[in-house]
Enzyme design. Structure first.
Site, PDB file in Angstrom:
ATOM      1  CG  ASP A  34      69.457  18.330 105.460  1.00 38.08           C
ATOM      2  OD1 ASP A  34      70.009  17.995 106.547  1.00 38.08           O
ATOM      3  OD2 ASP A  34      69.486  18.745 104.330  1.00 38.08           O
ATOM      4  CE  LYS A  56      75.945  17.113 107.190  1.00 36.90           C
ATOM      5  NZ  LYS A  56      74.564  15.879 106.713  1.00 36.90           N
ATOM      6  CG  MET A 170      77.892  24.523 100.126  1.00 38.54           C
ATOM      7  SD  MET A 170      78.118  23.170  99.880  1.00 38.54           S
ATOM      8  CE  MET A 170      78.295  22.589  98.709  1.00 38.54           C
TER       9      MET A 170
END
Length: 258
Positions: A34, A56, A170
């Protein structure tokens, strides 16, 4: 025997990978990694290992989750040892559960290797213990990209009433909404809050304030960042150990404080 290792790479500091996680990297034929892992970990892979980027970013995914799931199964069924290398911990907002489900459905052997989550590590490196006998006996890890909106008032009421400390993943883009929800559901406007950007790395920056002023104070903070809400944030004034070490080693290091 073929196996897939779903590995938590930790929050960014190279040394915070677990011994078991490092061994998985070193023995794998294929590594799917990632964006937020420390890239130096890939230097530990075998020279012939295949490295596949699965990063991502907000609003942009190099590979979709179904594609990643398919690749894990594909390489495992080819008889290869595979490591899925994920930032933080794979089972804390890491979608590791979805990947394990895909493997289980194909009867592919897998192993979960937990990692140090940024929800614990970023506050610690900012001098904020998420629990403390005098300030907090409970902590919740929640996502800032869900459970927002007027129809989620009950959710926020329960969170505000039941938890002393909130660690929000997030949530940077939703910071104004988060502050409004917390105040609107019972938090005092002067409740302490901090944002820790790039926690545990040389780029770490921390801004602290209150629910009523943090949006303005943290306007330059971007993802990835951890949001911490609670009285424990006050302890940062005494416990800024990581930034102090950085300043002692290099006085030019930028320090952002609230």
């Amino acid at each position: 025997m073929t196996k897939v290792y779903i590995v938590g790479a930790g929050p960014g500091d190279l040394d915070l990978i677990t011994v078991k996680g490092l061994k998985a990297i070193q023995q794998s034929d294929v590594i799917l990694y990632d964006r937020l892992i420390n890239q130096e970990l890939l230097d530990e892979a075998k020279e012939e290992a295949e490295l596949i980027y699965c990063g991502k970013r907000p609003d942009h995914h190099a590979l979709t989750q179904p594609t990643i799931n398919g690749l894990l199964c594909k390489y495992a069924l080819q008889g290869k040892t595979v490591t899925r290398l994920k930032g933080g911990d794979p089972f804390i907002f890491g979608r590791g559960g979805e990947e394990a489900e895909a493997l289980a459905k194909r009867n592919i052997q897998y192993e979960i290797v937990p990692g140090i989550s940024s929800g614990v590590a970023a506050p610690a490196y900012a001098g904020i213990p998420v629990t403390h006998r005098d300030f907090s006996s409970s902590v919740a890890f929640i996502s800032g990209v869900s459970k927002l909106g007027e129809d989620q008032a009950d959710y926020w009421k329960s969170v505000v009433r039941s938890m002393d400390t909130l660690c929000i993943y997030m949530g940077v883009k939703k910071l104004p909404d988060i502050c409004a929800q917390l105040i609107g559901n019972g938090c005092a406007p002067d409740k302490p809050i901090a944002l820790v950007q790039w926690g545990t790395t040389e780029q770490q920056q921390t801004v602290a304030g209150t629910l009523e002023n943090i949006v303005e104070k943290a306007k330059d903070i971007e993802n990835p960042a951890m949001i911490v809400v609670g009285e424990v944030v006050k302890l940062r004034d005494q416990l800024q150990w990581f930034e102090q070490i950085a300043l002692e080693e290099d006085p030019r290091v930028k320090q952002v404080v609230g």
